[in-house]
Design an enzyme around this catalytic site. Structure first.
Site, PDB file in Angstrom:
ATOM      1  CD  GLU A   4     -10.533  -3.477 -21.139  1.00 35.50           C
ATOM      2  OE1 GLU A   4      -9.655  -3.754 -20.286  1.00 35.50           O
ATOM      3  OE2 GLU A   4     -11.748  -3.626 -20.931  1.00 35.50           O
ATOM      4  N   GLY A  49      -8.665   1.865 -11.822  1.00 32.05           N
ATOM      5  CA  GLY A  49      -9.499   1.274 -10.779  1.00 32.05           C
ATOM      6  C   GLY A  49      -9.564  -0.223 -10.986  1.00 32.05           C
ATOM      7  CE  LYS A  90     -10.779  -0.425 -15.523  1.00 31.90           C
ATOM      8  NZ  LYS A  90     -11.626  -1.202 -14.575  1.00 31.90           N
ATOM      9  CD  GLN A 130      -6.311  -3.310 -18.628  1.00 30.70           C
ATOM     10  OE1 GLN A 130      -6.545  -2.107 -18.650  1.00 30.70           O
ATOM     11  NE2 GLN A 130      -7.258  -4.241 -18.717  1.00 30.70           N
ATOM     12  CG  MET A 189     -11.387  -6.312 -13.447  1.00 30.58           C
ATOM     13  SD  MET A 189     -11.396  -8.096 -13.744  1.00 30.58           S
ATOM     14  CE  MET A 189     -12.607  -8.205 -15.052  1.00 30.58           C
ATOM     15  CG  ASP A 190     -18.162  -5.047 -11.392  1.00 36.91           C
ATOM     16  OD1 ASP A 190     -18.714  -4.760 -12.467  1.00 36.91           O
ATOM     17  OD2 ASP A 190     -18.718  -5.733 -10.517  1.00 36.91           O
TER      18      ASP A 190
END
Length: 241
Positions: A87, A9, A15, A89, A11-12
């Site tokens: 994190e 998704g 997750k 990614q 940011m914010d």
């Protein structure tokens, strides 16, 4: 059977909150797990949520080998039934392949959490490999919002409140760091890097909350929406108002 699941998704959208909740749910049922993160906003070896939740984690670096991490713990008698990978990614494609191996070879569940695309709308290498290998990819249902109220679909990087589309792919910042206007250009000023979630329409037009506020201050009564990047101080062409 164990699974590799990628929760994605903007940011914010919660997750890290979900990562911490899933870790709690599994632990209270007697399962043993390990939490991993990389470049968290709270600093090294942490998983933190914007809601204020925070806990310790193993910091992932380029040399981290997830297969070795799990096998070493199991050899020492530690129970490892699942991994929480926040994190994600920022993980390398090779590390994602190691996570898949952990799932397939020793039946350890892997729950990975991360952003799919960067501020240029380019896929992160780690996220791309997760999409390619995951048993399931789940888009979080908690919707982040653009300043206009629409569902946010893109992550925009801002420098002193102005959206930028060039630069290194990985620059740690937070949505809370975005400023409402350009900072003073005095000597020694260090630009503030922040992030803002935008709908596709305003991402493509480079209209950040700062740009929208700038137009509102001009008290423009126009029957159409003007691209905020055309206004001086928004980072666009800089025409005078």
């Amino acid at each position: 059977m164990a699974e590799l699941v990628f929760f994605s998704g903007t940011m914010d959208c919660g997750k890290s909150t979900l990562a911490l909740q899933m870790d709690h749910n599994h632990r209270v049922r007697g399962r043993g797990g390990v939490r991993f993160s990389r470049n968290d906003r709270a600093g090294e070896s942490r998983i933190s949520s914007r809601l204020g939740l925070e806990t310790d984690a193993v910091e992932v670096v380029d040399g981290t080998d997830f297969w070795e991490e799990v096998m070493r713990r199991r050899t020492q008698g530690q129970r490892v039934d699942y991994l929480i990978c926040d994190e994600a990614q920022f993980y390398t494609p090779e590390q994602v392949e190691q996570l898949a191996k952990v799932v397939d070879e020793i039946d350890v569940d892997v729950f990975a959490f991360g952003i799919t695309a960067d501020f240029r709308t380019r896929l992160f290498p780690g996220s791309q490999r997760l999409i390619e290998l995951a048993d399931r990819v789940q888009v979080l249902q908690v919707e982040a919002l653009c300043w206009c109220g629409r569902r946010a679909t893109h992550n925009a990087r801002t420098v002193d409140g102005v959206m930028v589309t060039e630069g290194a792919q990985v620059v740690v910042g937070d949505v809370d760091m975005a400023v409402d206007g350009p900072a003073a250009t005095a000597a020694g000023h260090i630009p503030v890097v922040g992030y803002e979630t935008l709908c596709r329409r305003h991402f493509m037009r480079r209209v950040t909350a700062h740009g929208a506020n700038l137009m509102a201050e001009q008290d423009q009564l126009l029957p159409f929406e003007v691209d905020a990047c055309l206004w001086r101080g928004t980072g666009g062409t800089g025409v005078d108002a």
